[in-house]
Design an enzyme around this catalytic site. Structure first.
Site, PDB file in Angstrom:
ATOM      1  N   SER A   1      19.500  27.929 -55.095  1.00 43.39           N
ATOM      2  CA  SER A   1      18.633  26.864 -54.597  1.00 43.39           C
ATOM      3  C   SER A   1      18.386  25.874 -55.732  1.00 43.39           C
ATOM      4  O   SER A   1      18.232  26.265 -56.890  1.00 43.39           O
ATOM      5  CB  SER A   1      17.303  27.444 -54.112  1.00 43.39           C
ATOM      6  OG  SER A   1      16.338  26.423 -53.928  1.00 43.39           O
TER       7      SER A   1
ATOM      8  N   ARG B   1      51.702  10.436 -17.357  1.00 42.45           N
ATOM      9  CA  ARG B   1      51.286  10.189 -18.740  1.00 42.45           C
ATOM     10  C   ARG B   1      49.815   9.837 -18.756  1.00 42.45           C
ATOM     11  O   ARG B   1      49.398   8.905 -18.054  1.00 42.45           O
ATOM     12  CB  ARG B   1      52.100   9.058 -19.373  1.00 42.45           C
ATOM     13  CG  ARG B   1      51.777   8.766 -20.844  1.00 42.45           C
ATOM     14  CD  ARG B   1      52.513   9.727 -21.787  1.00 42.45           C
ATOM     15  NE  ARG B   1      53.921   9.334 -21.874  1.00 42.45           N
ATOM     16  CZ  ARG B   1      54.917  10.043 -21.294  1.00 42.45           C
ATOM     17  NH1 ARG B   1      54.653  11.132 -20.599  1.00 42.45           N
ATOM     18  NH2 ARG B   1      56.161   9.645 -21.401  1.00 42.45           N
TER      19      ARG B   1
END
Length: 458
Positions: free
Chosen positions: A276, A315
């Site tokens: 930390s 497509r």
């Protein structure tokens, strides 16, 4: 592909490289090279043309950022790529240049490039699963008789075996490895259909060209073009999502068991890992954090794949393009989670003494069901339940162990005293003995899982 610093935090450099711009473009060139060679072998173009095309199918020869920019304007990366490939081939062989990409279409080359990249990505996942499942299997065997609290609805429930819990983490990963291999066999297939999927330009020789290309690229030959039939492909992606969800479940449990108030597990520390910036005492579960973050993002990728399946006619317009953009994210997250957890379990600290203290701190309350079941044989289920409910309340109020409270109640009741075997009753409060059912189940489950894992290596 380029990823933000926050994306790269949640994945691995190896998986980033698989879907890197250069890797995808090189995959597209591999398609073009295989196409030209297959067509030459079928007599559709001269062997010299195939050699000329193959000679310049190298991503390092091209300006990739310029191709990507041009692809955005053209609507497909394949369009400027084929244009530049044709120009480059023409420098050496004008006739060969006229045969570049002949009879194919943009989606053929892009889909096949993604299939080639995905095969590499799946190998990374398979290797990672090999390592992590191996570690879990070993730990599960070592801790079959290690008592640990089972928790339901986030509350202590009963005593189980830590080996049983590990087997529960292991089993979904073994199944995921199986499912990914099965789905890959069907989904990793050549895409070749030409303009509308019919291979019309190549005529009768189209099928033979496809067969040669599939063999050259070591891909499955599809029954037909799958330009807008995305079921097998999406199914593979969803299996990657399920794997990441299973990794997220493991990370959730790991993070909860690593909480300071629980402290039964701890990820490896040192060299700045899990520290930390403000609190020197902290030991953050960074592997669990990465896996949880990856798992949190995954459902959106999976949902996008499903949403993109309704592709129009022969497509897709927009949905295929969305699928392409989402696809790498699934693998980036999965491999990030997998590697993070593998690192955690490579040096995982297991505090069996703390597991025992957490059990003992509950004053025997987690054995109430076992005691109630034993008493039910003598005084009936309802009476036994009522008695244990009363005794647990007294245990909580007085701070005494439930076994002591229960023995005192039995001693005060001549009928119970005559019917109850106190020595046997005491064994019901033994944490190690309480692991027996889980121990037995886990032993059998691990045998099957070991066989499954052994099968992968064949």
């Amino acid at each position: 592909m380029s990823v933000s610093i926050f994306d790269s935090f949640l994945t691995t450099t190896d998986m980033i490289a698989v879907f890197d711009d250069a890797a995808i473009v090189q995959g597209m060139f591999r398609f073009e090279q295989a196409l030209a060679q297959a067509q030459a072998d079928e007599g559709l173009l001269p062997q010299s043309a195939a050699r000329a095309i193959a000679g310049v199918c190298n991503a390092q020869l091209y300006d990739l950022p310029a191709l990507i920019t041009a692809g955005r304007r053209a609507g497909s990366l394949a369009i400027p790529l084929i244009k530049e490939l044709t120009k480059t081939v023409a420098l050496y062989d004008q006739e060969a240049a006229s045969k570049v990409h002949w009879g194919s279409t943009s989606q053929d080359v892009i889909d096949t490039a993604m299939v080639l990249a995905t095969r590499d990505a799946l190998q990374l996942l398979d290797d990672g699963l090999h390592d992590l499942t191996g570690r879990l299997l070993l730990l599960a065997g070592e801790h079959l008789a290690t008592p640990v609290l089972a928790r339901t609805l986030m509350q202590p429930a009963q005593v189980t075996s830590f080996g049983f819990k590990l087997a529960g983490w292991l089993a979904p990963l073994v199944r995921a490895r199986t499912r990914l291999r099965e789905c890959a066999q069907r989904a990793l297939q050549l895409q070749l259909g030409g303009a509308v999927g019919t291979l019309a330009v190549m005529g009768e020789q189209g099928a033979a060209v496809g067969a040669r290309m599939a063999q050259a690229l070591d891909l499955r030959l599809a029954d037909a073009a799958w330009h807008t039939q995305r079921d097998e492909w999406v199914r593979l992606g969803l299996e990657v999502a399920v794997l990441t969800g299973s990794l997220g479940k493991l990370a959730t449990d790991l993070s909860l068991m690593a909480q300071g108030e629980i402290a039964e597990l701890a990820e490896p520390s040192g060299n700045g890992r899990g520290g930390s910036s403000a609190m020197p005492h902290k030991r953050n579960p960074v592997s669990a954090m990465i896996a949880l973050a990856a798992a949190t993002r995954t459902p959106q990728h999976a949902a996008a794949l499903l949403a993109a399946m309704g592709q129009q006619h022969e497509r897709g317009l927009g949905n295929w393009q969305a699928e392409l953009a989402e696809w790498p994210g699934l693998f980036l997250s999965a491999h990030g989670a997998l590697q993070a957890l593998d690192e955690a379990f490579a040096g995982l600290h297991i505090d069996t003494a703390r597991m025992r203290r957490n059990i003992d701190s509950l004053q025997g309350l987690v054995f109430a069901e076992a005691a109630s079941s034993y008493l039910a044989a003598t005084i009936g289920k309802s009476a036994a339940h009522a008695l244990l409910e009363k005794m647990t309340g007294e245990s909580l109020t007085s701070g005494r162990h439930l076994a002591d409270v229960l023995e005192a109640a039995i001693a005060a009741d001549p009928q119970l005293q005559a019917a109850i075997d106190l020595a046997h009753l005491r064994t019901l409060f033994d944490p190690v003995a309480a692991t027996a059912p889980a121990h037995k189940l886990a032993q059998e489950q691990l045998r099957r899982l070991r066989d499954d894992i052994h099968h992968f290596s064949k």
